[in-house]
Every structure is written in C-alpha cells, then in structure tokens.
Design a protein around this motif. Structure first.
Motif, short mmCIF file in Angstrom:
data_model
loop_
_atom_site.label_atom_id
_atom_site.label_comp_id
_atom_site.label_asym_id
_atom_site.label_seq_id
_atom_site.Cartn_x
_atom_site.Cartn_y
_atom_site.Cartn_z
N GLN A 152 -4.92 3.88 0.44
CA GLN A 152 -5.15 2.78 -0.52
C GLN A 152 -6.03 1.71 0.09
N VAL A 210 -9.68 2.53 -0.06
CA VAL A 210 -10.17 3.07 -1.34
C VAL A 210 -11.67 3.00 -1.48
N LEU A 216 -5.57 10.45 -4.42
CA LEU A 216 -4.77 9.27 -4.10
C LEU A 216 -4.12 8.71 -5.36
N LYS A 217 -4.89 8.70 -6.44
CA LYS A 217 -4.32 8.21 -7.71
C LYS A 217 -3.13 9.04 -8.13
N ASP A 221 -0.11 8.15 -5.94
CA ASP A 221 0.50 6.89 -6.38
C ASP A 221 1.33 7.12 -7.64
N GLN A 222 0.77 7.89 -8.53
CA GLN A 222 1.44 8.07 -9.82
C GLN A 222 2.78 8.78 -9.68
N LEU A 241 5.25 6.34 -8.27
CA LEU A 241 5.66 5.36 -9.28
C LEU A 241 6.62 5.98 -10.30
N ALA A 253 6.86 -0.63 -10.16
CA ALA A 253 5.66 -1.19 -9.54
C ALA A 253 6.03 -2.29 -8.55
N LEU A 280 8.02 -0.71 -5.43
CA LEU A 280 7.12 0.07 -4.58
C LEU A 280 6.12 -0.82 -3.86
N ALA A 281 5.60 -1.81 -4.58
CA ALA A 281 4.65 -2.76 -3.96
C ALA A 281 5.33 -3.51 -2.83
N LYS A 317 5.73 -1.05 0.20
CA LYS A 317 4.49 -0.79 0.93
C LYS A 317 3.97 -2.03 1.62
#
Lengths: 186, 186
Positions: B103, B106, B117-118, B121-122, B125, B152, B155-156, B159
DNA sequence: GTCTATAAATGGATAGAC
DNA sequence: GTCTATCCATTTATAGAC
C-alpha cells in the motif's frame, strides 16, 4: 537560500507521492531544470536532504498544532481540523502523509533520518494526547485509559485510513473517519 | 517448482522488511546462493514475482480467514486472533504486514501488482466486516453504522498501529490495540 | 551556485553455453 | 534449471571549469 527551499518543496511533493527511496536527484534535477550537481551543492548527500525535510516537517507540525490548539472549538473539532490534512492529501493525486511514507520505509532509511522520524511521530502523538485529554477534562469526550493510548489509537486509525484511501479512493478515508467520530468523537 | 517456492518465501520476507521496490534480484540471488539469471528463469520480470507473491498472500489470507471464522470464540476474539499476526510481525525484526508495505508504495507499483493489492485489501475488509456484523447480530458488539465502515476503521487502526510499532516498538502496538478493544471490542 | 563530465555501484534483464 | 557474461539505464556522488 531560496534554491534550497525550492528543492525541499519538490522533495516534499515526491516523498508524499512515492516515498523517500523512490525519488532521485535526477527527478529533482529534471523538474527544477538545474543540474544534479547543483542539488548536491545544497544537499551533498541524499541523507542531508532527508534530514532537512524532516526538520521542515517538524516546524510545520509545530505551527499547525499551535494554530489548532490555540484556536476555538471542541476537542473533536480540533482533531477534525487535523484530519482535514489527510483528506486533502489523498485528493491531491493520492498523496500520502510524508511521515507515514517515511514510517513505511523505516528499515531502509539512513539512521539520521530515522531519528528525526521518531521525533516527528512523538510530537504528533503528544499533540493528539493533549487535545484528547483536554476534551475529556472538559467533558466533551469520554474514553477510558491513558490519553496517550487513545492518541495512539486515533493517530494509527488516521494514518492507516490514509494508506487504504490511496488504493481505494477518498471515500474510504471519509468512511473510516466518520466511524471513528461515532466511536470516540461525540 | 520447489525453487519457485523458495524464491517466493524469501521475497516475502524481504517485502515485509523493506517493501517491494527496495529488494532486488541480487538480494534474492545472494541469499539463495543461485545466480540472478536463475531467478529470472522462474520469474522473468520482477512484476511477475510481485504478482505471484500477491497470489500467495491471497491464498494465505483466505485460509487464515476461514480458519478463524469457522473456529470458536466471540467476534472480538476472532479479531484478536487476526491481530496476533501483526504483533508477531513487529516482534520479528520490525517486519511490516506485506499488504501494508505494498500500500505504501502504490504509486510506484507495476499496474498488475496494484490490481492484486486491491483484491487483497478487499478480502481483508470483507473478513472484518463479516466478523463484526456477526458479533453485532449476536449482541457481542455494539457499534453504529455499516459494518463495512466499522471494518474500515478497525483495519486502518490495526495497520496504522503496525506502522508506528515498527518505529517505536511493539509496546505501541499493544497500547493502541488495547485501546481499540476498550472502544469497540467489549 | 551552476555547469559538464565522469566515476563506481546497482538495478532489471537477456544471450547462450552446459 | 542453472550458470557466466554482458547490456543498458539509473543512482549517488565527485572533480573541476565557469
């Protein structure tokens, strides 16, 4: 001394978009229209540029923090004023917070830059801690535990959301920060 | 085919400690004791290695998520089982979550890697979203708004805390995640 | 302070022998 | 599948003229 600021300004943009390791003196040279050697004149080693950049961030952070803390509004409004920086960054070509960009490259950063990065993190944490503690004291916020732990959580959520938003768009940032407000900001 | 796994395994370690751009075929060559050209035989372009790496992460994530979701425990216990991965990473020479490492880069990632990567992430999530929603349905958790927004945020925070912990030590991670539990995990 | 020229090392990648 | 040898671009950095 103005050239120096120009270089720093451009380096700042580059760090925000690609990080520290991924920009080169050639990038700066091309975009500023001056020779690589001229940049080495102002910043002999890339490390020097990195440190100078961190020092400019340190100053900018202090100014911003003072402006917000001395300004009006509730604790959460102050936090939100700070979060606004992040929103602007993502919207501006998916830029990242420069400090978060440096964090991500911690293991390949020259030692002096890493040292400055720690300072940067610390003043950001202290700022959040003070604002949150003040908000709790005035009864605007309710949270348990140390304000420093709460600051760690809020700042981590902010930076993490920013990282996701660079991949998934700024809606992600707004969504996560909206939820943060619901949890801690009322 | 075993060489391929060896290469992937080492590349994984390197991504976690320095990110994608900052490791080279020369690094792999040296540590595996085989020539650079041999690595190009298995992964002609670095981009191919990046994509393969992401695919292995995708599989590992799915396995981990299934194991946790099908296992026992409350929603928050499931989240915590996941967060344990992060704690282990920081303790192991300040490694980062590989997905977070990608990330952060990117804007300099080859497009095919960015696409993977998307996906990564998905699925992360979605996993958080399902676990949180289940917890709320069973009355183990209370939060307002979409479970995807809550995912979101969580997870944010996770990370982001990981990124800070690489600079400030794992105590930071524990502190921030402890506070997260106080806010959302009861 | 800025330039040209250049060094020395490193990056990703290929050709072709074994 | 692995090697040696090699290519070409890039990166940080220096020397020395203007």
């Amino acid at each position: 001394m103005d050239r120096k600021s120009e270089i720093l300004g451009l380096a700042d943009e580059l760090v925000k978009s690609v990080g520290y390791e991924s920009f080169s003196y050639a990038d700066l040279s091309a975009k500023l229209g001056i020779a690589k050697a001229s940049i080495h004149h102002h910043f002999p080693h890339k490390e020097d540029l990195g440190v100078a950049l961190c020092e400019s961030y340190l100053q900018a952070f202090r100014d911003k923090a003072a402006l917000i803390e001395d300004g009006p509004g509730t604790a959460w409004e102050k936090i939100e004023r700070y979060l606004g920086v992040g929103a602007a960054l993502v919207e501006d070509n998916r830029k990242n917070c420069p400090v978060a960009a440096l964090q991500a490259q911690v293991n390949v950063l020259p030692e002096p830059v890493r040292a400055k990065l720690k300072e940067l993190d610390q003043i950001e944490l202290d700022f959040f801690s003070r604002v949150l503690e003040g908000g709790r004291a005035r009864g605007e916020l309710t949270f348990k535990g140390d304000s420093s732990a709460q600051a760690a959580l809020v700042l981590a959520a902010y930076k993490g959301a920013l990282a996701f938003a660079r991949v998934h768009g700024c809606a992600f940032f707004r969504s996560a920060m909206g939820q943060l407000k619901r949890m801690v900001g009322v």
